[in-house]
Scaffold this active site. Sequence first.
Site, PDB file in Angstrom:
ATOM      1  N   ARG A 178      39.722  47.639  43.926  1.00 53.73           N
ATOM      2  CA  ARG A 178      39.029  47.290  45.198  1.00 53.73           C
ATOM      3  C   ARG A 178      37.523  46.904  44.658  1.00 53.73           C
ATOM      4  O   ARG A 178      36.989  45.947  45.513  1.00 53.73           O
ATOM      5  CB  ARG A 178      38.793  48.495  45.915  1.00 53.73           C
ATOM      6  CG  ARG A 178      38.027  48.475  47.305  1.00 53.73           C
ATOM      7  CD  ARG A 178      38.276  49.705  48.236  1.00 53.73           C
ATOM      8  NE  ARG A 178      38.026  49.492  49.475  1.00 53.73           N
ATOM      9  CZ  ARG A 178      36.981  50.365  50.314  1.00 53.73           C
ATOM     10  NH1 ARG A 178      36.708  51.328  49.627  1.00 53.73           N
ATOM     11  NH2 ARG A 178      36.777  49.748  51.464  1.00 53.73           N
ATOM     12  N   HIS A 187      35.445  43.744  46.413  1.00 55.00           N
ATOM     13  CA  HIS A 187      34.149  43.878  47.342  1.00 55.00           C
ATOM     14  C   HIS A 187      33.327  43.064  46.431  1.00 55.00           C
ATOM     15  O   HIS A 187      32.208  42.720  47.054  1.00 55.00           O
ATOM     16  CB  HIS A 187      33.913  45.363  47.501  1.00 55.00           C
ATOM     17  CG  HIS A 187      34.831  45.816  48.553  1.00 55.00           C
ATOM     18  ND1 HIS A 187      34.229  46.940  49.244  1.00 55.00           N
ATOM     19  CD2 HIS A 187      35.851  45.710  49.074  1.00 55.00           C
ATOM     20  CE1 HIS A 187      35.212  47.223  50.195  1.00 55.00           C
ATOM     21  NE2 HIS A 187      35.918  46.587  49.886  1.00 55.00           N
ATOM     22  N   ASP A 188      33.379  42.762  45.073  1.00 57.41           N
ATOM     23  CA  ASP A 188      32.442  41.724  44.361  1.00 57.41           C
ATOM     24  C   ASP A 188      32.563  40.605  44.740  1.00 57.41           C
ATOM     25  O   ASP A 188      31.841  39.822  45.222  1.00 57.41           O
ATOM     26  CB  ASP A 188      32.656  42.114  42.713  1.00 57.41           C
ATOM     27  CG  ASP A 188      31.660  41.452  41.985  1.00 57.41           C
ATOM     28  OD1 ASP A 188      30.586  41.048  42.506  1.00 57.41           O
ATOM     29  OD2 ASP A 188      31.867  40.886  40.865  1.00 57.41           O
ATOM     30  N   GLY A 193      30.441  35.679  46.053  1.00 56.95           N
ATOM     31  CA  GLY A 193      31.178  35.388  44.733  1.00 56.95           C
ATOM     32  C   GLY A 193      31.495  36.433  43.677  1.00 56.95           C
ATOM     33  O   GLY A 193      30.825  37.591  43.848  1.00 56.95           O
ATOM     34  N   ASN A 219      30.999  49.878  52.269  1.00 52.86           N
ATOM     35  CA  ASN A 219      31.130  50.316  50.786  1.00 52.86           C
ATOM     36  C   ASN A 219      30.718  51.862  50.632  1.00 52.86           C
ATOM     37  O   ASN A 219      30.810  52.429  49.853  1.00 52.86           O
ATOM     38  CB  ASN A 219      30.163  49.500  49.946  1.00 52.86           C
ATOM     39  CG  ASN A 219      30.636  48.278  49.602  1.00 52.86           C
ATOM     40  OD1 ASN A 219      31.805  47.856  49.506  1.00 52.86           O
ATOM     41  ND2 ASN A 219      29.832  46.972  49.438  1.00 52.86           N
ATOM     42  N   HIS A 228      47.174  47.245  48.760  1.00 52.02           N
ATOM     43  CA  HIS A 228      47.063  48.589  49.281  1.00 52.02           C
ATOM     44  C   HIS A 228      48.492  49.317  48.825  1.00 52.02           C
ATOM     45  O   HIS A 228      48.781  50.118  49.458  1.00 52.02           O
ATOM     46  CB  HIS A 228      46.847  48.476  50.843  1.00 52.02           C
ATOM     47  CG  HIS A 228      45.556  47.869  51.079  1.00 52.02           C
ATOM     48  ND1 HIS A 228      45.217  47.585  52.629  1.00 52.02           N
ATOM     49  CD2 HIS A 228      44.263  48.024  50.426  1.00 52.02           C
ATOM     50  CE1 HIS A 228      44.150  47.308  52.455  1.00 52.02           C
ATOM     51  NE2 HIS A 228      43.423  47.488  51.543  1.00 52.02           N
TER      52      HIS A 228
HETATM   53  C1  HEM Z   1      42.622  42.235  54.312  1.00 50.51           C
HETATM   54  C2  HEM Z   1      41.645  43.012  54.519  1.00 50.51           C
HETATM   55  C3  HEM Z   1      41.342  44.312  53.792  1.00 50.51           C
HETATM   56  C4  HEM Z   1      41.006  45.404  54.696  1.00 50.51           C
HETATM   57  C5  HEM Z   1      40.500  45.330  56.060  1.00 50.51           C
HETATM   58  C6  HEM Z   1      40.800  46.450  53.795  1.00 50.51           C
HETATM   59  C7  HEM Z   1      40.281  47.651  54.256  1.00 50.51           C
HETATM   60  C8  HEM Z   1      40.287  48.720  53.542  1.00 50.51           C
HETATM   61  C9  HEM Z   1      39.998  50.117  53.972  1.00 50.51           C
HETATM   62  C10 HEM Z   1      39.282  50.520  55.112  1.00 50.51           C
HETATM   63  C11 HEM Z   1      40.030  50.817  52.618  1.00 50.51           C
HETATM   64  C12 HEM Z   1      39.986  52.606  52.594  1.00 50.51           C
HETATM   65  C13 HEM Z   1      38.570  52.838  52.184  1.00 50.51           C
HETATM   66  C14 HEM Z   1      38.284  54.182  52.537  1.00 50.51           C
HETATM   67  O1  HEM Z   1      38.711  54.988  53.325  1.00 50.51           O
HETATM   68  O2  HEM Z   1      37.327  54.785  51.746  1.00 50.51           O
HETATM   69  C15 HEM Z   1      40.833  50.329  51.753  1.00 50.51           C
HETATM   70  C16 HEM Z   1      41.094  50.804  50.509  1.00 50.51           C
HETATM   71  C17 HEM Z   1      41.181  50.045  49.074  1.00 50.51           C
HETATM   72  N1  HEM Z   1      41.637  48.365  49.151  1.00 50.51           N
HETATM   73 FE1  HEM Z   1      41.222  47.237  51.051  1.00 50.51          FE
HETATM   74  N2  HEM Z   1      41.083  46.114  52.548  1.00 50.51           N
HETATM   75  C18 HEM Z   1      41.523  44.841  52.475  1.00 50.51           C
HETATM   76  C19 HEM Z   1      41.823  44.138  51.415  1.00 50.51           C
HETATM   77  C20 HEM Z   1      42.075  44.524  50.218  1.00 50.51           C
HETATM   78  C21 HEM Z   1      42.087  43.473  49.100  1.00 50.51           C
HETATM   79  C22 HEM Z   1      42.204  42.000  49.269  1.00 50.51           C
HETATM   80  C23 HEM Z   1      41.979  44.599  47.867  1.00 50.51           C
HETATM   81  C24 HEM Z   1      42.223  44.042  46.549  1.00 50.51           C
HETATM   82  C25 HEM Z   1      42.688  42.853  46.118  1.00 50.51           C
HETATM   83  C26 HEM Z   1      42.040  45.688  48.519  1.00 50.51           C
HETATM   84  C27 HEM Z   1      42.066  46.717  47.639  1.00 50.51           C
HETATM   85  C28 HEM Z   1      42.116  48.196  48.222  1.00 50.51           C
HETATM   86  C29 HEM Z   1      42.367  49.346  47.285  1.00 50.51           C
HETATM   87  C30 HEM Z   1      42.904  49.199  46.020  1.00 50.51           C
HETATM   88  C31 HEM Z   1      41.880  50.505  48.235  1.00 50.51           C
HETATM   89  C32 HEM Z   1      42.021  51.915  47.658  1.00 50.51           C
HETATM   90  C33 HEM Z   1      40.693  52.302  46.917  1.00 50.51           C
HETATM   91  C34 HEM Z   1      40.759  53.718  46.603  1.00 50.51           C
HETATM   92  O3  HEM Z   1      41.709  54.351  46.706  1.00 50.51           O
HETATM   93  O4  HEM Z   1      39.513  54.115  45.956  1.00 50.51           O
HETATM   94  N3  HEM Z   1      41.899  45.706  49.841  1.00 50.51           N
HETATM   95  N4  HEM Z   1      40.662  48.956  52.069  1.00 50.51           N
END
Ligand code: HEM
Length: 334
Positions: free
Chosen positions: A69, A73-74, A79, A101, A203
Amino acid sequence: MASFSYVQCSLVVIVMVCLVTLMIPTTTNAAALNPYFYDRVCPQALPVIRRVVQKAINRERRMGASLLRLHFHDCFVNGCDGSVLLDDTANFTGEKTAKPNLNSIRGFEVVDQIKAAVDKACKRPVVSCADILALAARDSVAILGGPLFWYQVPLGRRDARNASQTAANNNLPPPFFNFTQLLASFNNHGLNTKDLVALSGAHTIGFSKCKNFRNRIYNDTNIDPNFATSLRANCPSTSGVGDNNLAPLDPITPSRVDNFYYKGLVGKKGILHSDQELYGGNGTSSESVKLVELYSINPFAFARDFKNSMIKMGNLSPLTGNNGEIRLNCRRVN
Ligand code: HEM
Ligand SMILES: *[C@@H]1O[C@H](CO)[C@@H](O)[C@H](O)[C@H]1NC(C)=O
Ligand SMILES: *[C@@H]1O[C@H](CO)[C@@H](O)[C@H](O)[C@H]1NC(C)=O
Ligand SMILES: *[C@@H]1O[C@H](CO)[C@@H](O)[C@H](O)[C@H]1NC(C)=O
Ligand SMILES: *[C@@H]1O[C@H](CO)[C@@H](O)[C@H](O)[C@H]1NC(C)=O
Ligand SMILES: CC(=O)N[C@H]1CO[C@H](CO)[C@@H](O)[C@@H]1O
C-alpha cells in the site's frame, strides 16, 4: 490495378507510422527506468531488500500488505518519488498526516531497516527510497503469492525533496467513491479500467478499519446479508465506536496474494464500498464486470494483469537524471 497499389502503399505507410508510434514511450521519464539499474553499482541491493522484507513478513504477515500500500500511496501523489516517507518539516506539511494516511499507512520502520541494510551492503547510499518502496511492494506480493506474482521492477527512481499533504488528500481515492469517481481518479493518473480492476486486487491482502466499511455494512444494498451481519458484530453502527477494529479485505484468504478477492466481489462480499463498485454498483461499466468475472475464475489472467498494472503504476512521473536525490534517511531530505 492502380488503385490497388495505392491501397498497398497506404497500408505500408500506416504500418510504418504505427511502428514508429509504438517506439515512442508514452511517458518520457518512464523510459529511463530499467530493471538492471543497480546491477553494476550494487548487485547485492535486490537480494538484501528481499531478505529484510521476508523477515518483516515472518514477524507479521500483514506487513506485506502495508508495504504494498505504501508504494500505491507514494505513486498516486506527485509520482513514485518517495514523498510519502517524508516527515513534516518547517517547509512543508507532508503526506503522512493526510486523511487517507493518518493512523492508517504503516511500515515506515521496515523501510528504515531496508534502507540501513541496503546502504550497508552497497557501502554507500545508491538506492533511492522510491525504488525501495517499489521493490518492497514486489517482494511482498511474490512472498505472499508465490512465483506467479514475481515480476521485474523497472528501477532508477530518485527521491523528492518535498511533499504535499494537500496533494495526498486530493489524489488518493477514498473508500466511499462510486465507480465513476474511482475510474476518474485512475484516469487522472494515466490508468484505465483494467488497471483499476487489477490493482484493486491488491486488496487480496491486508485489513481495513471499521470506520472505512461501517456505512457499507449498514446501508449498502449490494452486499451479502450474512456477510454484513457477521461484520456488524465487530463494527458497531455508532460513529466513533470501534472505529479502528479490523476486518480482512479478502475474507476468504486474508494473507495470500491470489484471485479470491474477486470471488468475494462476485459473491457481494467486497468489504469496502469501493471494492464492490467494481462489480454490481450503479455506474459500474460492463468492462469492469467482465474483468472481475475473468479474474475470479482465472488466477493467471489476474496475475498477468496485476503485474502489468503494478509496473504501469510504478512508472508514474518518476524523478530521474539530475532531478531529486538519493536520500540518506528516507524520512528526511538530505
Ligand atoms: C481503488 C481505489 C482504492 C481505495 C478506495 C482504497 C482504499 C483502501 C482503504 C480504505 C484501506 C483500509 C485502510 C485502513 O482502514 O486503515 C485500504 C487498504 C489497503 N489498500 Fe487500498 N484502496 C484502493 C486501491 C489500492 C491499490 C491500487 C493498492 C495497491 C496496489 C491498494 C493496497 C492496499 C492494501 C495492501 C491495503 C491493506 C494495508 C494494510 O493492511 O496495512 N489499495 N485501501
Ligand atoms: C527549508 O528549505 C530551505 C531552502 O530550500 C532549506 O535551506 C532548509 O534546510 C529547509 N528546512 C528544512 C527543515 O528542511
Ligand atoms: C446510513 O445512511 C444514513 C443516511 O445517509 C446515515 O445518516 C447513517 O449514518 C448511515 N449509517 C451508518 C452506520 O453509516
Ligand atoms: C442504485 O441506485 C438506487 C437509486 O438511487 C439505489 O436505491 C440502489 O441502492 C443503488 N444500488 C447500488 C448497488 O448502489
Ligand atoms: C457518483 O458520484 C458522483 C459524485 O457524488 C455523482 O455525481 C454521480 O451521479 C455518481 N454516479 C453514480 C452512477 O451513482
Ligand atoms: C508538491 C510539490 O511542490 N511537488 C514538487 C516537488 O518537487 C518536484 C521536483 O523535485 C516537483 O516536480 C513537484 O511538483
